[in-house]
Design a protein around this motif. Sequence first.
Motif, PDB file in Angstrom:
ATOM      1  N   TYR A  40       0.853  -1.188   0.000  1.00 39.29           N
ATOM      2  CA  TYR A  40       0.000   0.000   0.000  1.00 39.29           C
ATOM      3  C   TYR A  40       0.889   1.238   0.000  1.00 39.29           C
ATOM      4  CZ  TYR A  40      -3.673   3.303   1.140  1.00 39.29           C
ATOM      5  OH  TYR A  40      -4.551   4.350   1.102  1.00 39.29           O
ATOM      6  N   ASP A  41       0.705   2.092  -0.978  1.00 36.01           N
ATOM      7  CA  ASP A  41       1.464   3.337  -1.096  1.00 36.01           C
ATOM      8  C   ASP A  41       0.600   4.446  -0.507  1.00 36.01           C
ATOM      9  OD1 ASP A  41       2.911   5.577  -1.807  1.00 36.01           O
ATOM     10  OD2 ASP A  41       3.245   4.929  -3.878  1.00 36.01           O
ATOM     11  N   SER A  42       0.963   4.918   0.668  1.00 35.52           N
ATOM     12  CA  SER A  42       0.141   5.929   1.348  1.00 35.52           C
ATOM     13  C   SER A  42       0.165   7.271   0.624  1.00 35.52           C
ATOM     14  CB  SER A  42       0.597   6.098   2.803  1.00 35.52           C
ATOM     15  OG  SER A  42       1.950   6.473   2.849  1.00 35.52           O
ATOM     16  N   THR A  44       0.015   7.747  -2.689  1.00 41.09           N
ATOM     17  CA  THR A  44      -0.975   7.709  -3.769  1.00 41.09           C
ATOM     18  C   THR A  44      -2.294   7.093  -3.314  1.00 41.09           C
ATOM     19  OG1 THR A  44      -0.206   5.555  -4.540  1.00 41.09           O
ATOM     20  CG2 THR A  44       0.829   7.510  -5.522  1.00 41.09           C
ATOM     21  N   ARG A  45      -2.307   6.548  -2.108  1.00 39.58           N
ATOM     22  CA  ARG A  45      -3.485   5.869  -1.551  1.00 39.58           C
ATOM     23  C   ARG A  45      -3.973   4.752  -2.468  1.00 39.58           C
ATOM     24  NH1 ARG A  45      -7.208  10.358   1.480  1.00 39.58           N
ATOM     25  NH2 ARG A  45      -5.513  11.258   2.690  1.00 39.58           N
ATOM     26  N   TRP A  47      -2.869   0.529  -3.933  1.00 43.97           N
ATOM     27  CA  TRP A  47      -2.034  -0.661  -3.849  1.00 43.97           C
ATOM     28  C   TRP A  47      -1.209  -0.770  -5.123  1.00 43.97           C
ATOM     29  CZ3 TRP A  47      -1.647  -3.630   0.431  1.00 43.97           C
ATOM     30  CH2 TRP A  47      -2.629  -3.465   1.419  1.00 43.97           C
TER      31      TRP A  47
END
Length: 161
Positions: A40-42, A44-45, A47
């Motif tokens: 999960y890339d916080s 870009t919000r 996955w």
Amino acid sequence: MAGETKITLIGNLADNPTLQYTDGGAAVVNMTVIANEKVYDSATRAWRDGDSLSMPCVAWRGYAENIAASLTKGARVIVTGTLKQRSYQPADGPRRSFTELLIDEVGPSLRFATAEVTKASGKRPALQQAAPQQAAPAAAWPPRPTTPPATNPWPTPAMAG
């Protein structure tokens, strides 16, 4: 046996399983399972795909024939087995080592799919009986053993240590 490294791998088949026969007539199937982790890339919000693991897997005899008849490229599978490391000395280069998974159990993942299970008869399918027996090519990498592992998984008294 003691000291074996057992793992369970969940991933997708990179290609159709390859079924071959040794000079002695034993069936061997080779396949590669690719497992991708999701991260999960916080920022870009969303996955995204993380690191991936590509694991060569091998099975022998009737089990090999069942795998080749049942699984195809892209199928999501759950594989459990023993990690084995082997070495190979090519005539034209340095010694090479590789790791593969000797399959104990394999089956389709039913998280995103359905499957119909059919009990295998004890016999080879007619298509497989007519296939010529062939060993793995000598130049194939990684090289495949020409004899299957022992069928008895229990150590003999001479092996117990």
